[in-house]
Design an enzyme around this catalytic site. Structure first.
Site, mmCIF file in Angstrom:
data_model
loop_
_atom_site.group_PDB
_atom_site.id
_atom_site.type_symbol
_atom_site.label_atom_id
_atom_site.label_comp_id
_atom_site.label_asym_id
_atom_site.label_seq_id
_atom_site.Cartn_x
_atom_site.Cartn_y
_atom_site.Cartn_z
ATOM 1 N N TYR A 1 0.838 -1.194 0.000
ATOM 2 C CA TYR A 1 0.000 0.000 0.000
ATOM 3 C C TYR A 1 0.875 1.246 0.000
ATOM 4 O O TYR A 1 1.277 1.747 1.044
ATOM 5 C CB TYR A 1 -0.933 0.002 1.212
ATOM 6 C CG TYR A 1 -1.898 -1.162 1.259
ATOM 7 C CD1 TYR A 1 -2.135 -1.962 0.139
ATOM 8 C CD2 TYR A 1 -2.573 -1.479 2.431
ATOM 9 C CE1 TYR A 1 -3.012 -3.038 0.194
ATOM 10 C CE2 TYR A 1 -3.459 -2.538 2.494
ATOM 11 C CZ TYR A 1 -3.668 -3.321 1.376
ATOM 12 O OH TYR A 1 -4.544 -4.369 1.446
ATOM 13 N N PHE B 1 -12.757 -5.523 0.681
ATOM 14 C CA PHE B 1 -13.788 -4.866 -0.128
ATOM 15 C C PHE B 1 -15.169 -5.120 0.482
ATOM 16 O O PHE B 1 -16.111 -5.470 -0.241
ATOM 17 C CB PHE B 1 -13.713 -5.359 -1.567
ATOM 18 C CG PHE B 1 -14.001 -4.310 -2.607
ATOM 19 C CD1 PHE B 1 -13.804 -2.971 -2.348
ATOM 20 C CD2 PHE B 1 -14.462 -4.673 -3.854
ATOM 21 C CE1 PHE B 1 -14.050 -2.014 -3.311
ATOM 22 C CE2 PHE B 1 -14.725 -3.723 -4.831
ATOM 23 C CZ PHE B 1 -14.516 -2.393 -4.561
ATOM 24 N N PRO B 2 -15.329 -4.967 1.811
ATOM 25 C CA PRO B 2 -16.583 -5.369 2.458
ATOM 26 C C PRO B 2 -17.776 -4.495 2.111
ATOM 27 O O PRO B 2 -18.919 -4.895 2.327
ATOM 28 C CB PRO B 2 -16.245 -5.270 3.951
ATOM 29 C CG PRO B 2 -15.166 -4.244 4.019
ATOM 30 C CD PRO B 2 -14.346 -4.458 2.780
ATOM 31 N N LEU B 3 -17.535 -3.304 1.537
ATOM 32 C CA LEU B 3 -18.640 -2.399 1.240
ATOM 33 C C LEU B 3 -18.928 -2.257 -0.250
ATOM 34 O O LEU B 3 -19.605 -1.320 -0.668
ATOM 35 C CB LEU B 3 -18.368 -1.011 1.846
ATOM 36 C CG LEU B 3 -18.441 -0.949 3.358
ATOM 37 C CD1 LEU B 3 -18.083 0.432 3.869
ATOM 38 C CD2 LEU B 3 -19.819 -1.352 3.840
ATOM 39 N N GLY C 1 -22.356 -1.725 -4.526
ATOM 40 C CA GLY C 1 -22.859 -1.180 -5.780
ATOM 41 C C GLY C 1 -24.228 -0.545 -5.675
ATOM 42 O O GLY C 1 -24.464 0.374 -4.884
#
Length: 289
Positions: free
Chosen positions: A68, A213-215, A218
């Protein structure tokens, strides 16, 4: 919906590897970088404020990676929180080389993994990494060589526990023949549940499951979407419901939503206090079935 002084406490706890107990709702640092997960964030001061507020809210599990920035997130972590709170567990990853903005190349050669672990120790200001996850399995290197090097670092006291990222059940079992594995980290959210067999395997075997990517819900998060009605009943946002759904889905689930602003962080962590009923959980599950 009351969140209390340390709202993350409401998410419950999970004990990683049998000896690291953390609040289940954590934080991921990937968004504390520039575009393409490359370089410094637009507002480095806000990034520091986010990290400090994270621990104030009761988050005791922070997920980061050498890739990162690279190392941008790690250096921000050290600036914001070192010396670290006693109850904070920092999980990091190695095995992804960066070739530029948006560029990710798996490298699992033992000497590379060793170098990256040593650099992570230096950049984070740690003597031992609590959880070191193989960021990706390098298809060009035998799994036993990749995991074996992490096991050697563990034997040397530089790693406490070993985890894996983006793997199948078979790959977990192959890795476990070389060293104990305590966690898996795969793409998983309300709208993307391909990794459910791995989640079930993790829960059955006492492994933490860390959904990245829990959220990524879409259309579900938009006004009038399938989450809107239940969200309104709870006085919550669709994103908070998506996190509450993850927490209810499995006691082994450790969501790590990331953000670059304090206001969004506070909104995410408040999701720990949402208690979904069984019917509501089923309705959310069907909404994206």
């Amino acid at each position: 919906m009351s969140t209390g002084i340390r709202p993350a406490d409401a998410s419950g706890t999970f004990t990683i590897g049998g000896d690291l107990t953390v609040n289940r709702l954590g934080y991921g640092t990937m968004q504390l970088t520039g575009p393409g997960v490359w370089g410094d964030p637009r507002d480095p001061d806000e990034a520091v404020r986010v990290l400090r507020r994270t621990v104030e809210l009761g988050v005791t599990f922070i997920d980061t990676a050498d890739a990162y920035g690279p190392f941008t997130a790690d250096l921000l972590l050290r600036k914001a929180l070192h010396p670290y709170p006693d109850d904070l567990v920092i999980a990091t990853k190695a095995g992804f080389a960066r070739t530029g903005p948006g560029g990710w190349v798996p490298i699992g050669r033992p000497e590379y993994l060793r170098q990256q672990v040593e650099l992570s120790l230096r950049h984070l200001g740690l003597e031992r990494i609590d959880l070191l996850q193989l960021h990706r399995i390098d298809p060009k290197v035998p799994v036993e060589d990749q995991v074996g090097e992490l096991a050697a670092l563990r034997q040397e006291g530089k790693i406490r526990h070993i985890g894996l990222s983006e793997v199948t059940v078979d790959e977990v079992e192959e890795a476990r023949r070389t060293a104990p594995i305590v966690s898996v980290q795969n793409l998983f959210n309300l709208a993307k549940r391909d990794a459910e067999p791995l989640l079930d395997h993790a829960e059955a075997n006492g492994l933490a499951f860390i959904p990245w990517f829990p959220l990524a819900t879409g259309e579900l998060t938009k006004p009038g979407g399938p989450l809107a009605g239940i969200a309104e009943e709870h006085g919550a946002t669709p994103s908070q419901l998506a996190l509450a759904w993850l927490l209810k889905r499995s006691p082994a689930m450790l969501p790590i939503p990331g953000t670059s602003t304090v206001s969004h962080l506070e909104e995410n962590v408040a999701a720990a206090a949402i208690e979904l009923g069984d019917d509501e959980f089923a309705a959310l599950t069907r909404a994206v079935g």
